[in-house]
Design a protein around this motif. Structure first.
Motif: not given
Length: 231
Positions: A133-139, A118-121, A55-61
């Motif tokens: 742990r520090d590599s993720f951001f929210l747009h 809208r939230l996207r990782v 739901s956060l529009q992320s295709d990251l694993n």
């Protein structure tokens, strides 16, 4: 269909030392909140579905729960209030997200937002090998209210041209800015007795026009203070 944006009624108290956020929801209103910060709620407030990676529009694993747990909070019938107490002592800042200008924030600084946002990782390939742990951001984009948590006090900087900031002190920036994250050699604290917990020498170089928000402290400062005494 997304409902038109209406500002939510809220209060921020005890800024900047140990702030907390109270959001007053009318009937049928809802917000997305950082689950671990939800301290108090009225009986009329319902904790709804969890926000998933999809739901956060992320295709990251990756496991979203490892970094951030978000839940929908709503008032299905009667109005009610919630109190959000951040994990880290410091300040809370409100920001209005617009269709013209979105915001990119470090994922641990997110506190709450209205349902029209809208939230996207996003993930930084440079940071991930050093500290996942520090590599993720929210747009965050769309139109609505957004609340961020800062460690210590807040400073807003208007950038016109070039600006460089240590990533540990960066909380958020407008997406009108171009940016590049680089590791800078020669600034390591590893030679000091205080240790280097969380110190990765990562700097963010901005170009263009927009605003950034920085915090007066960073999350690893307290760990660095105690590190020499931990055996």
């Amino acid at each position: 269909m997304m409902t038109p944006y209406r500002p939510l009624d809220y209060e921020i108290d005890n800024n900047p030392e140990a702030s907390y956020l109270i959001i007053h929801l009318k009937s049928l209103e809802k917000v997305f909140v950082k689950t671990s910060s939800l301290g108090i709620k009225d009986n009329s407030v319902n904790i709804g579905k969890a926000i998933t990676t999809n739901s956060l529009q992320s295709d990251l694993n990756f496991s979203l729960a490892y970094n951030l747990s978000i839940n929908e909070v709503n008032t299905p019938k009667l109005p009610g209030s919630i109190c959000l107490i951040p994990d880290i002592l410091g300040a809370i800042q409100h920001y209005t997200v617009t269709e013209d200008i979105g915001l990119i924030t470090q994922i641990f600084s997110f506190l709450a937002c209205s349902d029209n946002v809208r939230l996207r990782v996003m993930s930084s390939p440079l940071i991930k090998p050093i500290s996942e742990r520090d590599s993720f951001f929210l747009h965050l984009s769309g139109s609505g209210d957004l609340w961020l948590n800062f460690y210590g006090n807040i400073q807003e900087v208007s950038v016109k041209g070039n600006y460089r900031i240590n990533l540990s002190y960066l909380v958020a920036f407008e997406d009108t800015l171009n940016y590049e994250i680089k590791q800078v050699n020669g600034l390591s604290l590893s030679g000091l007795h205080t240790g280097n917990v969380g110190e990765h020498n990562l700097f963010c170089h901005f170009q263009g026009t927009g605003k950034i928000w920085i915090q007066s402290r960073h999350r690893y400062a307290l760990l660095n203070f105690f590190a020499p005494y931990i055996h």
